[in-house]
Structures are given as structure tokens and as C-alpha cells.
Enzyme design. Structure first.
Site, short mmCIF file in Angstrom:
data_model
loop_
_atom_site.label_atom_id
_atom_site.label_comp_id
_atom_site.label_asym_id
_atom_site.label_seq_id
_atom_site.Cartn_x
_atom_site.Cartn_y
_atom_site.Cartn_z
CB ALA A 10 48.89 37.36 45.13
NE ARG A 16 43.66 24.94 40.13
CZ ARG A 16 44.67 25.18 39.29
NH1 ARG A 16 45.27 24.17 38.68
NH2 ARG A 16 45.08 26.41 39.07
CD GLN A 73 43.66 40.10 37.62
OE1 GLN A 73 44.12 39.43 38.56
NE2 GLN A 73 43.61 39.64 36.39
CB SER A 101 52.72 32.29 40.70
OG SER A 101 52.43 32.38 39.34
CG ASN A 228 47.64 25.17 41.33
OD1 ASN A 228 47.83 26.37 41.51
ND2 ASN A 228 48.17 24.50 40.33
NE ARG A 333 47.00 28.88 79.97
CZ ARG A 333 46.11 29.35 80.85
NH1 ARG A 333 45.97 28.78 82.03
NH2 ARG A 333 45.37 30.40 80.54
CE1 TYR A 366 47.09 27.89 86.16
CE2 TYR A 366 45.89 28.64 88.10
CZ TYR A 366 46.34 28.84 86.80
OH TYR A 366 46.02 30.02 86.16
CB SER A 405 51.94 18.00 99.45
OG SER A 405 53.26 17.75 99.04
NE ARG A 440 46.93 19.93 108.83
CZ ARG A 440 48.21 19.65 108.64
NH1 ARG A 440 48.79 19.87 107.46
NH2 ARG A 440 48.93 19.18 109.62
C1 UD1 Z 1 50.15 29.12 35.46
C2 UD1 Z 1 50.67 29.21 34.02
C3 UD1 Z 1 51.23 27.84 33.61
C4 UD1 Z 1 52.32 27.44 34.59
C5 UD1 Z 1 51.84 27.47 36.03
C6 UD1 Z 1 53.01 27.28 36.98
C7 UD1 Z 1 49.26 30.83 32.85
C8 UD1 Z 1 48.16 31.01 31.88
N1 UD1 Z 1 49.58 29.58 33.16
O1 UD1 Z 1 49.08 28.19 35.50
O2 UD1 Z 1 51.76 27.91 32.31
O3 UD1 Z 1 52.79 26.14 34.26
O4 UD1 Z 1 51.22 28.75 36.34
O5 UD1 Z 1 52.61 27.18 38.31
O6 UD1 Z 1 49.83 31.81 33.33
N2 UD1 Z 1 46.33 35.10 39.04
C9 UD1 Z 1 45.98 36.43 39.10
N3 UD1 Z 1 44.98 36.89 38.31
C10 UD1 Z 1 44.32 36.10 37.45
C11 UD1 Z 1 44.67 34.73 37.39
C12 UD1 Z 1 45.69 34.27 38.18
O7 UD1 Z 1 46.57 37.19 39.87
O8 UD1 Z 1 43.42 36.61 36.75
C13 UD1 Z 1 47.41 34.61 39.90
C14 UD1 Z 1 46.99 33.51 40.83
O9 UD1 Z 1 46.55 34.06 42.07
C15 UD1 Z 1 48.25 32.70 41.00
C16 UD1 Z 1 49.00 32.94 39.70
O10 UD1 Z 1 48.41 34.06 39.09
O11 UD1 Z 1 49.03 33.15 42.08
C17 UD1 Z 1 48.93 31.75 38.77
O12 UD1 Z 1 47.57 31.47 38.50
P1 UD1 Z 1 47.03 29.97 38.49
O13 UD1 Z 1 45.58 30.02 38.20
O14 UD1 Z 1 47.51 29.26 39.66
O15 UD1 Z 1 47.77 29.47 37.15
P2 UD1 Z 1 48.11 27.97 36.77
O16 UD1 Z 1 46.87 27.31 36.28
O17 UD1 Z 1 48.83 27.31 37.86
CA CA Z 2 49.33 27.82 39.96
#
Ligand code: UD1
Ligand code: CA
Length: 462
Positions: A10, A16, A73, A101, A228, A333, A366, A405, A440
Site C-alpha cells: 500500500a 491513475r 518504503q 495489494s 487503479n 440530526r 423545529y 400551532s 400574543r
Molecule cells: C500489479 C502487478 C500485475 C498485476 C496487478 C494486479 C507488478 C509489477 N504488477 O500491477 O502483474 O496484474 O498488480 O492488480 O507487481 N506498491 C507499493 N510500492 C511500490 C509500487 C506499488 O507498495 O513501489 C503497491 C501499490 O500501492 C498497490 C500495489 O503495490 O497497492 C500494486 O501496485 P500497482 O502499481 O497498482 O500495480 P499494477 O500496475 O496494478
Molecule cells: Ca493495481
């Protein structure tokens, strides 16, 4: 069972998505994508879950809290590089590591468990969760040899024309023998179209080292959907909503049109309740049995007891007790507490106020910052005047009081039980038991006044 570990990726920016909010923090049915993932992976009995964070790390950490460990990272150099950041926590561990992911919110624990089971049965070093995509564009493709054995994964941007035509895709979910994973990761380079360290490259590396690579092909492509962009976000929301609504209907909730019924995860609804079209039920809302939630109502963090009838109204952080009803077009509310069998009619607003059992608030009123007893009649257009421009003030009305009223109750006042307020009064003083408050101007009638009026000269009024 071998020890299990989970890595959630993540850290990526999610370019995108075109958003100020981190991609995995976009919500689907009231819950962030990464929380959906975390909820599911938590159910495979892992020893530890590690989430790799980078972009907007603070926001992701604030959302997930201590439900997961974290690896940072700081520079996002690719999915392989991302997994490598968990090495200090994981590299020396024996067992199976599940990598997912943060942007695949529809995956279920059932599928993940099947994947893990398949991985063990095959004695594999790596098992990829694959699916057949109607349109594989954007996904990594699964390259198998003539015997059908998986050789490698090729990313969209690195794929040849023939490879791009393959419809079996990498869902981005894998099980690895943990030690084999980290030794392969050290060999991953960034010599590819995107200049990234791809996690997908460990497949070919492990294969060359002689390990068994398995692929578990899931039937339901939808479940593997990677989100994405906003188009995929909407598509995933639709799928999740369909699942939620399906489960409610199977549990005895009626929906006139499930396609236009929008309910968050975590909501509860009792049997024989009917939900009409266009309804949105959000947050920590609970609804009892035998209720009707009428078309286009919006409920946020609401508590609705049994036998409640709601007609086209908005209810936020408020409670409606058994047998009460509201609407059309009224608004509860925060901290509105609507008692048993209370009637709130049309165009009413209640805020931080309690209405005792059987009290009636029929039309255009109200009620703010007030405590009303039971069996009170609140006439049409009554306003509880609670604000002096600086501070909010509170009023109290006793049981069986009658509020005529178009009266204004200027807080703070206390109206006793069985007090009567004459219509059109502006009440600024307390009223005692059985007393009538009238405030009144007295009516004056002037006989034979017509001829003094300008209209008496107009043709229209003759
Ligand atoms: C990736 C896969 C692809 C697969 C697809 C499925 C790779 C190279 N490609 O592509 O084969 O079909 O997922 O959905 O793995 N992330 C990090 N650090 C980074 C880069 C990415 O934590 O340096 C995380 C992103 O936040 C994301 C996940 O990894 O949650 C996937 O990255 P994303 O860029 O979405 O990969 P895809 O292009 O979708
Ligand atoms: Ca992805």
C-alpha cells in the site's frame, strides 16, 4: 499448519486515481479499500500482517492503526522492492507468506484460504492467484510453457503482441515459501519498461532455481478486480453492493430494487424490514425488524428499533424507538431521541432533543435542545428557539402538554405537565401544571373599515 504471514502492498501513489487521497484509502461501501483487504486477510489466521506504506504513510497508518505491523518504503521503486522492505521483520521466518495489494478490495477470505491450501497441496515455492480477464489490459499476463507450467509473468508494458493477447492474468495475490521469496527478491532487477523492481519477476527466478510454481485459477474475475482509477472504483462498489444486498435478502430483508439500494458494510437490518429504492444506509446504522425505510431516505449512524416507519427522511446519529414513524421530508440530526410510538410528520427537524412516548410532532416544526415528555401534542409550525446568537439553551416540556400551532418556545423555559399553550404564542416564561400560556397581541376588529381601504376603489374587488 505452517506459520502464515501476510504482506499488504500500500505504498504506491495511485497516480491513475487522480486524487489528493491515497488510492487505498478510497472507500467502497463505507470502508477504505485497504480495510476491506485487511478484514479478509485477518481471517486466514496469520502470525503477522505487515502493511508496506510510503506515500501518505501517516494517513494509511491512522486508518489501520494497530491491526497490522508496518514496513516503510520511502521511495516506491516497485512491488518487488516494496516486499523487500519487510525483510527486517520477515526474512528469517519459516512458513508461507501471502502477498496481496491494498487495491483489490473484493477478494474474499474463502478464496485466499483455497489459494493457501492449493499452495500446500502442490508443494510449491510460489502459487499465483490467476483469473481469466475479459479484457486483460493493464494486468500482468501468465506465461505458461507447452506443458501448461507457469514460467513467468510479463507486465503489460513489457509484453509482446502475442503475450498481450493472453487472457490469464496475475491478480497480484501470491503465496510464497517465505525463505525462497526473500532469496529470489535479492536477484530482482529494474531492467524493464517501467524501470521498477517487479515482484512478478520472482516467479521466473524461482522457476530457474528449480522450484515448483503453481497457479490457482479463480473462476470469478470480478473478485480479483484491481482498482487503479475511478471507473474501477465505481465498478468494484457495484460488485460489493450486490454482495451486501444479496446477504441481506437471504437473511430476510426485502428490497424493492437492490440495484438502487446503497448499504455500507457493517450495517445491520432485521428480518421483514422493507427497503425501498434509492435508500442510502451508512456508517454504524442498525435497523430492527418489521421496519419500512421509504424511498430516498438517508440513514447515517442511525439506530432504528423494530416496527419503525421512515418515509423519505434523513436520519443522522439519532435513535428512533419501537413503533415510531417519520416523514416525508423530515430530518433527525445528532442526538435526536424519538420515543416509542412517536409520530414525526413532514418537514420537521429535531436536534439534540428527546421526545417521550406517543408525542406527536406532525408538521413543519423545529425542536432543538429540548426534553419533551410523553403524550404531548406539538402543533403545526412550532419552533423551539434555542439560540441567542452566542449560546444554545435548553427547554423542557412535561407530559400531556399541548403546544398550540405556530408557537415559539424561547429557551430556557420549563413547561409543566398538562400545561396548555395557546396558538401563536411566543413563550418566554415557565408555565405551571394545568395553566394556559398565551402570549400574543389581542385581536382588535374595526367595523366598516372596508371603504377606507384602497382596494375598495378597485374594479377587481367590487
Ligand atoms: C500489479 C502487478 C500485475 C498485476 C496487478 C494486479 C507488478 C509489477 N504488477 O500491477 O502483474 O496484474 O498488480 O492488480 O507487481 N506498491 C507499493 N510500492 C511500490 C509500487 C506499488 O507498495 O513501489 C503497491 C501499490 O500501492 C498497490 C500495489 O503495490 O497497492 C500494486 O501496485 P500497482 O502499481 O497498482 O500495480 P499494477 O500496475 O496494478
Ligand atoms: Ca493495481
Amino acid at each position: 499448519m505452517e506459520p502464515r504471514y501476510v504482506v499488504i502492498l500500500a505504498a504506491g501513489k495511485g497516480t491513475r486515481m487522480k486524487s489528493d487521497v491515497h488510492k487505498v484509502l478510497h472507500k467502497i461501501c463505507g470502508r477504505t479499500m485497504v480495510e476491506h483487504v485487511l478484514t479478509q486477510v485477518s481471517q486466514v489466521q496469520p502470525q503477522q500482517i505487515i502493511t508496506v506504506v510510503g506515500h501518505d504513510a501517516q494517513d494509511v497508518k491512522a486508518t489501520l492503526g494497530d491491526r497490522t505491523a508496518y514496513a516503510d518504503q520511502p521511495e516506491q521503486l516497485g512491488t518487488g522492492h516494496a516486499v523487500l522492505q519487510t525483510a527486517p521483520l520477515l526474512a528469517d521466518k519459516e512458513g508461507v507468506t501471502l502477498v496481496v495489494s491494498g487495491d483489490t478490495p473484493l477478494l474474499t477470505a474463502a478464496t485466499l484460504n483455497k489459494l493457501l491450501q492449493y499452495h500446500t497441496e502442490k508443494g510449491a515455492k510460489a502459487t499465483i492467484l490467476t483469473a481469466t480477464a475479459p479484457d486483460p489490459t493493464g494486468y500482468g499476463r501468465i506465461i505458461r510453457n507447452d506443458l501448461g507450467i507457469v514460467e513467468r509473468i510479463v507486465e503489460q508494458k513489457d509484453a509482446s503482441h502475442e503475450e498481450a493477447a493472453i487472457q490469464e492474468i496475475n491478480t497480484g495475490v501470491y503465496c510464497f515459501d517465505n525463505q525462497a521469496l526473500f532469496s529470489a527478491l535479492k536477484q530482482v532487477t529494474n531492467k524493464n519498461a517501467q524501470g521498477e523492481y517487479y515482484l512478478t519477476d520472482v516467479i521466473a527466478i524461482m522457476r530457474k532455481a528449480g522450484g515448483i510454481i503453481a497457479a490457482y485459477r479463480m473462476h470469478d474475475f470480478e473478485e480479483s478486480m484491481g482498482v487503479n482509477d475511478r471507473v474501477a472504483l465505481a465498478a468494484a462498489t457495484k460488485v460489493m453492493q450486490r454482495r451486501i444486498n444479496h446477504d441481506f435478502m437471504m437473511a430476510g430483508v426485502s428490497m424493492i430494487d437492490p440495484a438502487t439500494t446503497y448499504i455500507d458494510v457493517g450495517v445491520t437490518i432485521g428480518q421483514d424490514t422493507v427497503i425501498e429504492p434509492g435508500v442510502q444506509i451508512q456508517g454504524h446504522t442498525t435497523i430492527g425488524k418489521h421496519c419500512v425505510v421509504g424511498a430516498h431516505s438517508l440513514l447515517i449512524d442511525a439506530t432504528i428499533e423494530d416496527d419503525v416507519h421512515i418515509t423519505s427522511s434523513t436520519i443522522e446519529s439519532a435513535i428512533m424507538r419501537k413503533g415510531s414513524d417519520i416523514g416525508p421530508n423530515s430530518h433527525l440530526r445528532p442526538k435526536a431521541d424519538i420515543g416509542e410510538d412517536v409520530h414525526v410528520g413532514n418537514f420537521c427537524e429535531v436536534k439534540n432533543a428527546t421526545l417521550g412516548a406517543r408525542t406527536k410532532l406532525g408538521h413543519l416544526s423545529y425542536v432543538g435542545d429540548a426534553t419533551l415528555g410523553s403524550d404531548i401534542n406539538v402543533g403545526c409550525g412550532v419552533v423551539f428557539v434555542n439560540y441567542d446568537g452566542v449560546k444554545k439553551w435548553h427547554s423542557t416540556v412535561g407530559d400531556k402538554a399541548f403546544i398550540g400551532s405556530n408557537s415559539n418556545i424561547v429557551a430556557p423555559v420549563e413547561i409543566a405537565d398538562h400545561a396548555f399553550i395557546a396558538a401563536g404564542s411566543t413563550i418566554t416564561k415557565d408555565i405551571a401544571y394545568h395553566a394556559m400560556g398565551i402570549a400574543r397581541a389581542r385581536q382588535v376588529n374595526k367595523p366598516d373599515f372596508w371603504d377606507k381601504l384602497p382596494l375598495s376603489k378597485s374594479q377587481e374587488w367590487q
